[in-house]
Every structure is written in structure tokens, then in C-alpha cells.
Design a protein around this motif. Structure first.
Motif, PDB file in Angstrom:
ATOM      1  N   ALA A  26     -10.018   0.988   2.283  1.00 10.39           N
ATOM      2  CA  ALA A  26      -8.560   1.377   2.339  1.00 10.39           C
ATOM      3  C   ALA A  26      -7.586   0.138   2.408  1.00 10.39           C
ATOM      4  O   ALA A  26      -7.793  -0.981   3.035  1.00 10.39           O
ATOM      5  N   HIS A  27      -6.562   0.412   1.562  1.00 11.93           N
ATOM      6  CA  HIS A  27      -5.216  -0.927   1.533  1.00 11.93           C
ATOM      7  C   HIS A  27      -4.414   0.399   2.826  1.00 11.93           C
ATOM      8  O   HIS A  27      -4.174   1.123   1.626  1.00 11.93           O
ATOM      9  N   VAL A  28      -4.079   0.463   3.705  1.00 17.05           N
ATOM     10  CA  VAL A  28      -2.952   0.626   4.455  1.00 17.05           C
ATOM     11  C   VAL A  28      -0.970   0.201   4.979  1.00 17.05           C
ATOM     12  O   VAL A  28      -1.864  -1.482   4.646  1.00 17.05           O
ATOM     13  N   ILE A  29      -0.608   1.213   4.555  1.00 17.84           N
ATOM     14  CA  ILE A  29       0.833   0.679   5.212  1.00 17.84           C
ATOM     15  C   ILE A  29       1.099   0.549   6.439  1.00 17.84           C
ATOM     16  O   ILE A  29       1.156   1.727   7.228  1.00 17.84           O
ATOM     17  N   ILE A  30       2.334   0.256   7.353  1.00 20.50           N
ATOM     18  CA  ILE A  30       2.589   0.219   8.280  1.00 20.50           C
ATOM     19  C   ILE A  30       4.074   0.544   8.088  1.00 20.50           C
ATOM     20  O   ILE A  30       4.512  -0.044   7.213  1.00 20.50           O
ATOM     21  N   PRO A  31       4.447   2.309   8.406  1.00 18.89           N
ATOM     22  CA  PRO A  31       5.726   2.746   7.346  1.00 18.89           C
ATOM     23  C   PRO A  31       7.305   1.866   8.479  1.00 18.89           C
ATOM     24  O   PRO A  31       6.752   2.001   9.607  1.00 18.89           O
ATOM     25  N   MET A  32       7.969   1.304   8.003  1.00 21.60           N
ATOM     26  CA  MET A  32       9.043   1.084   8.539  1.00 21.60           C
ATOM     27  C   MET A  32      10.695   1.801   7.582  1.00 21.60           C
ATOM     28  O   MET A  32      10.043   1.926   6.935  1.00 21.60           O
TER      29      MET A  32
ATOM     30  N   ALA B  15       0.687  -1.458  -0.446  1.00 19.65           N
ATOM     31  CA  ALA B  15      -0.108   0.133  -0.034  1.00 19.65           C
ATOM     32  C   ALA B  15       0.914   1.172  -0.231  1.00 19.65           C
ATOM     33  O   ALA B  15       1.826   1.404   0.437  1.00 19.65           O
ATOM     34  N   GLU B  16       0.225   1.914  -0.068  1.00 19.88           N
ATOM     35  CA  GLU B  16       1.034   3.592   0.151  1.00 19.88           C
ATOM     36  C   GLU B  16       0.379   4.632   0.824  1.00 19.88           C
ATOM     37  O   GLU B  16       0.943   5.705   1.260  1.00 19.88           O
ATOM     38  N   THR B  17      -0.714   3.954   1.016  1.00 19.30           N
ATOM     39  CA  THR B  17      -1.508   5.093   2.610  1.00 19.30           C
ATOM     40  C   THR B  17      -0.591   4.905   3.592  1.00 19.30           C
ATOM     41  O   THR B  17      -1.157   3.886   4.126  1.00 19.30           O
ATOM     42  N   ALA B  18       0.081   5.513   4.499  1.00 25.66           N
ATOM     43  CA  ALA B  18       0.442   5.497   6.551  1.00 25.66           C
ATOM     44  C   ALA B  18      -1.233   4.819   6.859  1.00 25.66           C
ATOM     45  O   ALA B  18      -2.425   5.400   6.567  1.00 25.66           O
ATOM     46  N   TYR B  19      -0.599   4.022   7.524  1.00 24.97           N
ATOM     47  CA  TYR B  19      -2.330   3.531   8.412  1.00 24.97           C
ATOM     48  C   TYR B  19      -2.415   4.472   9.245  1.00 24.97           C
ATOM     49  O   TYR B  19      -4.018   4.751   9.449  1.00 24.97           O
ATOM     50  N   TRP B  20      -2.280   5.497   9.490  1.00 24.81           N
ATOM     51  CA  TRP B  20      -3.223   6.895  10.616  1.00 24.81           C
ATOM     52  C   TRP B  20      -3.576   7.931   9.061  1.00 24.81           C
ATOM     53  O   TRP B  20      -4.207   8.981   9.802  1.00 24.81           O
ATOM     54  N   ASP B  21      -3.136   7.897   8.080  1.00 23.59           N
ATOM     55  CA  ASP B  21      -3.966   8.641   7.322  1.00 23.59           C
ATOM     56  C   ASP B  21      -5.510   8.513   6.500  1.00 23.59           C
ATOM     57  O   ASP B  21      -5.481   8.655   5.618  1.00 23.59           O
ATOM     58  N   VAL B  22      -5.594   7.323   7.347  1.00 20.57           N
ATOM     59  CA  VAL B  22      -7.277   7.082   6.524  1.00 20.57           C
ATOM     60  C   VAL B  22      -8.026   7.305   8.031  1.00 20.57           C
ATOM     61  O   VAL B  22      -7.794   7.153   8.971  1.00 20.57           O
ATOM     62  N   SER B  23      -9.333   7.482   7.743  1.00 15.73           N
ATOM     63  CA  SER B  23     -10.293   7.946   9.005  1.00 15.73           C
ATOM     64  C   SER B  23     -11.348   6.142   9.313  1.00 15.73           C
ATOM     65  O   SER B  23     -11.210   5.805   8.625  1.00 15.73           O
TER      66      SER B  23
END
Length: 296
Positions: free
Chosen positions: A261-267, A227-235
Motif C-alpha cells: 500500500a502507498h499512503v499519504i499523510i493529508p496536509m 498516494a491517494e489513500t490516507a494513512y489511516w485508511d489502510v490496515s
């Protein structure tokens, strides 16, 4: 009021009758001194999923876990108590049950108890309880529900840890899907520290779960390294189901197709993924954070 009413758990009468046969087949004794006792042997066999499924029974070990099961209204059939192994918490539980006749109790000698126990340092409390079948359609989710879906998790420790987190984050239900770990595995019960009994926990197949969540109007949030969206950037303010897959295989395509929504946990380090229990905790607590802020 029990935390896990039969209307939610959908207890299977076939399992109940199997449990009746299991209990009736053993002698009514209240003192066990030998590790070769038939009841001790049956406790050991309940470590096997086949035995649990066949009899509709499972093991709960530990004073805290057993106490929480009793408080939640779980059908605890038998209690095995070893006063020589009692912790302070176990002694309090025993004293609280002194005048209760709801559960058959057995005093067990240390050698016999140690054979049945799965713990290196047992606290002298072990219980046999009825497992339950789940009917997702019977679950009434509130408006704005927060749900956790665990799909195909293989490791009992991860599943138990996520059940603890689901309880701490006050989710409205947990759906366990796929061919992963049995929720009645003694290691799951132990890792959950009794949280298995505090929320509706339902085992079902992925297709049924997706259909039920769609009918209930829940948005699916799926975590994936692509995913390209960080998990804190979705509602997470709307009714939401957070879906966590196995560490080895991840989520099936059908989950991603239905997800809002598909979310990513940034590493930021060398690691390219997180433990499933850690990933689930991050998403659940982000949902709780957003909802707390929105509520002022």
C-alpha cells in the motif's frame, strides 16, 4: 537477559579484535587530569565515522544513555566520569557501579572531560562501547510483527528521534538501510536517549532488507505525497513493515514496487511535507491504535 543479544546483533569478530587493539594500545590509568591526555584525544577522534568504523567502537554520552546501554547488555569498554559535572542521575549511576569491575573506569578532571564532551552542559558521564554488525537473517520476527525501515535518512536528529518512537511504539525491529546516517553517530545516540539499545536495530542494504521482509511475510506500507489513500485508511493488522525515506530524496522506486500500500499523510496547511520523524511517528501510532482496537 540482555535486550540486544549477539545472536541478533551478529557482532563482527573483526571489530572485536580491532577494539581489543585500541584498548591495549593505551596506558592503564585511572585518573585523567590533562586535556592533552592520549585517552581524551582518542575520545575526540571517535566523533569521526572513519575512526569508529576502524576501531569498532563508539561514544555514549550521558548517564541515562549509558545506563540503558549497560542494562541492555551492550559491551561498554570504558567509563569516563567527572564527579564535578555529575547530575543527580549521573551520581545514581556512579553509586550503582561502585562495586562493579566489568568496565574500566576513569575519573576525569573537568577541563579534560569538557574537551571530550559534545554537550554544552555535560552530566559527567561518557562511555566507549563496542559497535555491532548486523545479520538480518538472524532476527526472528514474531507473528504479526511491526517493523520500521529507515532508508537513507541523512539527519542524525531524525534518526535518533525515530529510534525513540520505535521504542515507544514497541516495534519488533528497526532496519536502517542506504547510505544515510551512521547509527553510532554520537548525535544519533543522544537523540535516541538510549533507545538505540532497547530494540534490535540493524544496519543493512536495501536489497537484503526487502528480501528478508518478503521471506518473513511482512506487508510493506510506503508513505508518499503522490498516494491517494490516507494513512489511516489502510490496515496494519497483518505483519507490517513501515518504510520511511529521506526528506530530500524520498523512497527509491524498488520500495514502492514491493509495497502492499502507498499512503499519504493529508496536509491541510501551506506545508507540503512533514519532518521524517513526525511522519514515521504518525504511521507507527496508527498501527498501534488499530491493533489495540482489534484486540478489544
Amino acid at each position: 537477559m540482555p535486550l540486544l543479544p549477539e545472536a541478533i546483533l551478529g557482532t563482527d569478530t573483526r571489530l572485536r579484535s580491532s577494539a581489543d587493539r585500541y584498548n591495549a594500545a593505551m596506558p592503564r590509568e585511572h585518573r585523567i587530569d590533562s586535556a592533552q591526555n592520549d585517552r581524551i584525544k582518542r575520545l575526540v577522534r571517535l566523533r569521526s565515522r572513519r575512526e569508529r568504523d576502524s576501531n569498532g567502537l563508539f561514544l555514549i554520552e550521558g548517564a541515562r544513555e549509558t545506563g540503558r546501554a549497560l542494562e541492555a547488555g551492550v559491551a561498554v569498554r570504558e567509563l569516563y566520569l567527572c564527579p564535578e559535572r555529575f547530575s543527580d542521575e549521573a551520581r545514581l549511576l556512579h553509586d550503582g557501579l561502585e562495586h562493579s569491575e566489568a568496565t574500566t573506569r576513569f575519573l576525569v578532571a573537568p577541563e579534560a572531560f569538557d574537551k571530550a564532551s559534545l554537550r554544552e552542559h555535560p552530566d559527567g558521564v561518557l562511555a566507549v562501547a563496542e559497535s555491532w554488525r548486523s545479520d538480518p537473517a538472524a532476527v526472528e520476527l514474531p507473528s504479526g510483527a511491526l517493523v520500521l525501515v529507515l532508508d537513507g535518512l541523512e539527519k542524525p536528529g531524525n534518526l535518533g528521534a525515530l529510534l525513540r518512537t520505535a521504542d515507544a511504539a514497541a516495534v519488533d525491529a528497526v532496519f536502517v538501510t542506504g547510505a544515510g546516517t551512521d547509527i553510532f553517530n554520537p548525535n544519533v545516540v543522544r537523540a535516541s536517549m538510549g533507545s538505540l539499545f532497547s530494540r534490535p536495530v540493524l544496519t543493512t542494504d536495501p536489497e537484503t532488507t526487502r528480501s528478508q521482509l518478503a521471506r518473513s511475510g511482512l506487508q510493506l506500507i510506503a508513505a508518499t505525497p503522490t498516494a491517494e489513500t490516507a494513512y489511516w485508511d489502510v490496515s496494519y493488522l497483518a505483519a507490517t513493515a513501515i518504510v520511511v525515506g529521506s526528506e530530500h530524496d524520498g523512497l527509491a522506486t524498488a520500495w514502492f514496487e514491493q509495497a502492499a500500500a502507498h499512503v499519504i499523510i493529508p496536509m491541510a496547511g501551506l506545508a507540503d511535507s512533514l519532518n521524517a520523524a513526525t511522519a514515521g511517528a504518525l504511521l507507527l501510532y496508527e498501527a498501534r491504535r488499530q491493533r489495540r482496537v482489534a484486540a478489544g
